[in-house]
Scaffold this active site. Structure first.
Site, short mmCIF file in Angstrom:
data_model
loop_
_atom_site.label_atom_id
_atom_site.label_comp_id
_atom_site.label_asym_id
_atom_site.label_seq_id
_atom_site.Cartn_x
_atom_site.Cartn_y
_atom_site.Cartn_z
N ARG A 46 -28.58 -75.71 -14.38
CA ARG A 46 -29.81 -76.51 -14.52
C ARG A 46 -30.00 -77.35 -13.26
NH1 ARG A 46 -29.31 -81.17 -16.79
NH2 ARG A 46 -28.04 -80.47 -18.53
N TYR A 98 -57.50 -76.61 -14.84
CA TYR A 98 -57.03 -75.60 -15.81
C TYR A 98 -56.93 -76.26 -17.20
CZ TYR A 98 -53.68 -72.74 -18.32
OH TYR A 98 -53.06 -72.00 -19.28
N LYS A 195 -49.08 -66.54 -11.23
CA LYS A 195 -50.28 -65.91 -10.69
C LYS A 195 -49.95 -65.19 -9.37
CE LYS A 195 -51.96 -67.63 -14.34
NZ LYS A 195 -51.52 -68.93 -14.64
C1 LIG Z 1 -54.75 -73.44 -11.84
C2 LIG Z 1 -53.65 -73.34 -12.86
N1 LIG Z 1 -52.70 -74.29 -12.89
C3 LIG Z 1 -51.70 -74.25 -13.79
C4 LIG Z 1 -51.60 -73.23 -14.71
C5 LIG Z 1 -50.46 -73.22 -15.69
O1 LIG Z 1 -49.53 -72.28 -15.32
P1 LIG Z 1 -48.56 -71.46 -16.33
O2 LIG Z 1 -49.45 -70.61 -17.18
O3 LIG Z 1 -47.67 -70.70 -15.42
O4 LIG Z 1 -47.84 -72.49 -17.14
C6 LIG Z 1 -52.55 -72.22 -14.70
C7 LIG Z 1 -52.46 -71.12 -15.69
O5 LIG Z 1 -53.35 -70.31 -15.82
C8 LIG Z 1 -53.61 -72.27 -13.75
O6 LIG Z 1 -54.56 -71.33 -13.70
#
Ligand SMILES: Cc1ncc(COP(=O)(O)O)c(C=O)c1O
Length: 378
Positions: A46, A98, A195
């Site tokens: 960790r 998001y 992503k």
């Molecule tokens: C711009 C953005 N930030 C943060 C996140 C969160 O990421 P995760 O789904 O890997 O937790 C996403 C998820 O789609 C996103 O599009």
């Protein structure tokens, strides 16, 4: 070292002991100590793991940061970064962040008395107006999801400096290949590495890079305390993804340009959102602060019925949440990624029920255009 070379040679990319040209997956939780407290760099996974560490060094290099950190998801990364703040303090965020970041602030961190204000950060005056005596951070997403709104990062850095605020940038959409917020004055940059960084729809991960040693110490303390770390196998997959990040982004952007041109000329499409369009709000800013416009396009077909028909008829676009992969994905933000945002708030933001979002992949652009053509119907 230039960006493309860093993706292959940046950070720790090989095993010094054996010469292996790929970092081994250290699938291990604990490490033998030579004496009490006498360990060889690692004591517990960790706190630190060699495969995760190798990934973290590449992330720092790509973002021109001092240190990198890897987490079990983008939300784990964002939550850990927010833990830098204290109860009673205040954060200003981009209004169409998001949906998960919105939910985190409004349904979780509010219970810990972390206050927030959402503003349209594409207008810097809104940010200045929202600053309170307890404001400690700006959390910016640019381009945003799904309307691809652009915020001027140089301006945000000026405001942050003037008011002694931490500037945090979610760089998921632009990627480290096109945009480097730390160079533009940000203190912390983070990604949903699920992503583009991973890029193959096979890992859920988050990464953070910071500008200073002081911030690195604080984030490392929180990473170890909160414990939302990325496992070694997923760390390795991200390193593999990073090696082709530049190639993928170039191919995705070339396809995106062709798709935008097609969509702009389609009679059933009332608006197209893409930062590369000259009339897109913030186009000039995007051009000056990024080296590319990315692979996310949103377009309005005017009604939920037609939007749902398109989503049903497409063959090469996969109907799915997420984005940033080699395969093209399609979604209806109002019903999917942004469903956790209340309907009246979505309406305020312009996220209509007929708004379709596509994440362009690396397929042949002609096939993608033909697919949209048949899906939009006569
Ligand atoms: C711009 C953005 N930030 C943060 C996140 C969160 O990421 P995760 O789904 O890997 O937790 C996403 C998820 O789609 C996103 O599009």
């Amino acid at each position: 070292m230039r960006s493309k070379t860093k993706m292959v040679h940046g950070g720790i990319t090989r095993d010094e002991q054996t010469g292996a040209v790929s970092v081994p997956i250290y699938q291990v939780s604990t490490y033998k100590q030579d004496g009490v407290g006498d360990f060889r760099g690692y004591e517990y996974s960790r706190t630190g793991n060699p495969t995760r560490h190798a990934l973290e060094t590449v992330i720092a290099d790509l973002e021109n940061g001092k240190h990198g950190f890897a987490f079990g998801s983008g939300m784990a990364a964002i939550t850990t970064v927010m833990m830098l703040l204290h109860a009673g303090e205040h954060v200003i965020l981009t209004d169409d962040v998001y949906g998960g970041s919105y939910r985190l602030m409004t349904k979780v961190l509010n219970r810990f008395e972390l206050n927030h204000t959402f503003v349209d950060t594409s207008k810097p005056a809104n940010v200045e107006d929202a600053i309170q005596s307890n404001t400690k951070a700006l959390f910016i997403e640019t381009p945003t999801n799904p309307l691809l709104k652009i915020t001027d990062l140089n301006k945000m850095a000026e405001i942050a400096k003037k008011h002694n605020l931490l500037l945090i940038v979610d760089n998921t959409f632009a990627t480290s290949y096109w945009q480097q917020p730390l160079d533009l004055g940000a203190d912390i940059v983070l990604h949903s590495a699920t992503k583009y960084i991973g890029g193959h729809s096979d890992v859920v991960a988050g990464v953070v890079a910071v500008k200073t040693k002081e911030l690195a110490e604080k984030i490392h303390f929180l990473q170890n305390s909160v414990g939302a770390v990325l496992g070694p196998q997923d760390s390795w997959l991200l390193m593999r993804g990073i090696k082709t990040l530049a190639l993928r982004m170039e191919a995705i952007e070339a396809n995106s340009k062709k798709l935008v041109e097609y969509l702009l000329s389609h009679p059933k499409v009332s608006s197209v959102y893409y930062p590369g369009i000259e009339t897109h709000p913030g186009h000039q800013i995007a051009k000056s602060q990024s080296n590319g416009f990315g692979g996310m396009i949103s377009f309005d077909v005017g009604s939920e019925d037609l939007a749902e028909d398109v989503l049903k008829r497409v063959k090469y676009f996969t109907l799915a949440e997420s984005l940033g992969a080699v395969e093209s994905l399609i979604s209806l933000p109002a019903k999917m990624t942004h469903a956790s945002i209340p309907a009246e708030r979505r309406a305020e933001l312009g996220i209509t029920d007929g708004l379709i979002r596509i994440s362009v992949g690396i397929e042949d652009a002609e096939d993608l255009i033909e697919d949209l053509e048949q899906a939009l119907g006569d």
